[in-house]
Design an enzyme around this catalytic site. Structure first.
Site, mmCIF file in Angstrom:
data_model
loop_
_atom_site.group_PDB
_atom_site.id
_atom_site.type_symbol
_atom_site.label_atom_id
_atom_site.label_comp_id
_atom_site.label_asym_id
_atom_site.label_seq_id
_atom_site.Cartn_x
_atom_site.Cartn_y
_atom_site.Cartn_z
ATOM 1 N N SER A 59 0.848 -1.187 0.000
ATOM 2 C CA SER A 59 0.000 0.000 0.000
ATOM 3 C C SER A 59 0.885 1.238 0.000
ATOM 4 C CB SER A 59 -0.892 0.015 1.243
ATOM 5 O OG SER A 59 -1.514 1.278 1.423
ATOM 6 N N TYR B 72 0.259 0.034 10.674
ATOM 7 C CA TYR B 72 -0.111 -0.379 9.316
ATOM 8 C C TYR B 72 1.024 -0.069 8.346
ATOM 9 C CZ TYR B 72 -2.714 -0.665 4.917
ATOM 10 O OH TYR B 72 -3.136 -0.982 3.645
#
Length: 303
Positions: free
Chosen positions: A141, A167
């Site tokens: 990501s 994350y």
């Protein structure tokens, strides 16, 4: 996928019950591959499998249980795998989850997004080596831009937990895995690449504040020619499918892609979507992460 025939080839897609995982699996099955959906929710997985078979005419779709935060399910899957594996798509993931830890004491996002997939790839290495031009697709990501892997405090033992930072380092780990897996396994005919699928509304945002999520959905337009905005799940799956199938990538690994092309290396992700930070492609960090990950799987926590 035009002109690509995957008949006789096998693929495993994690997190394939919905979202871009489902659409990635559908595209591979549509080209003739035998596809295994590795999912936490077996009921949802079987529903997805029936949907794929109905829409592609390919009924060689299997469903297996996999909870990446539970290494027992990883071992059950890998121990039971029979035959070569041509494509492994490490797609499943969680984002911005509340602070939580596995029984081993691993922060949940790092455990799920990186360590579970790391263990899965290790367990399937021989199956991948038995295939011709085996490919691992590591779904990362642009969120990797929020943090490198902080080896000195992987699990927030000495700093306050921050869901976005957690994350971010897990997504950086996904890229570093592709770099080191290619270095170690290319001689076995295995390459790995990482990617940013783009902004897609899926279950990945389940931990967002509902009001914030609703407001963001109302404000962000559909994706434009520059790749800005929100993609459909099919558009989000496109780069994963490219890395899994495009003949031009045979033997190519250790790279990061976005919008079906290799991304530019940047100091920081400038618009929140594009580019790959240099630290995510650092071969020294990639080798260190591999060694640390092996030690963690063997029960040794970093000092």
């Amino acid at each position: 996928m035009a002109g690509i025939d995957l008949t006789g080839r096998t693929a495993l897609v994690t997190g394939a019950a919905s979202g871009i995982g489902l659409e990635t699996a559908r595209a591979l099955a549509g080209a003739g591959a035998s596809v295994t959906l590795a999912v936490r929710d077996l009921e949802a997985g079987h529903t997805a499998g029936r949907d794929i078979a109905a829409t592609t005419g390919n009924d060689t779709v299997e469903v297996v249980h996999l909870d990446l935060a539970d290494l027992r399910t990883v071992s059950t899957l890998t121990d039971g795998w029979v035959g070569p594996l041509h494509v492994l798509v490490n797609n499943a993931g969680i984002m911005a989850s509340p602070e939580a830890y596995t029984p081993q004491g691993w922060e949940l996002q790092f455990a799920t997004n990186h360590l579970g997939h790391f263990a899965l790839a290790l367990g399937l290495r021989d199956a991948l080596a038995a295939a011709d031009d085996a490919r691992i697709v590591s779904v990362s990501s642009s969120g990797h831009g929020s943090s490198p892997v902080l080896f000195d405090d992987l699990f927030f033992d000495r700093r306050p937990y921050d869901a976005g930072t957690a994350y971010g380092q897990s997504k950086t780990a996904n890229v570093l895995f592709a770099v080191e897996a290619t270095r170690r396994w290319a001689d076995l005919g295995i390459t790995a690449n990482a990617l940013m699928p783009g902004g897609v509304w899926t279950k990945l945002q389940q931990h967002w504040d509902p009001a914030t999520l609703a407001a963001t959905k109302a404000q962000v337009p559909a994706t434009d020619a520059a790749g800005m905005g929100v993609k459909t799940p099919q558009q989000g799956a496109a780069t994963s499918v490219l890395l899994a199938t495009w003949p031009g990538l045979q033997g190519v690994g250790g790279r990061y892609f976005e919008d079906c092309r290799e991304a530019a290396v940047v100091e920081q992700v400038p618009d929140g979507l594009h580019g790959v930070c240099a630290y995510a492609l650092d071969p020294v960090a990639a080798e260190r992460l591999w060694d640390v990950s092996l030690a963690l799987l063997e029960g040794v926590r970093p000092g």
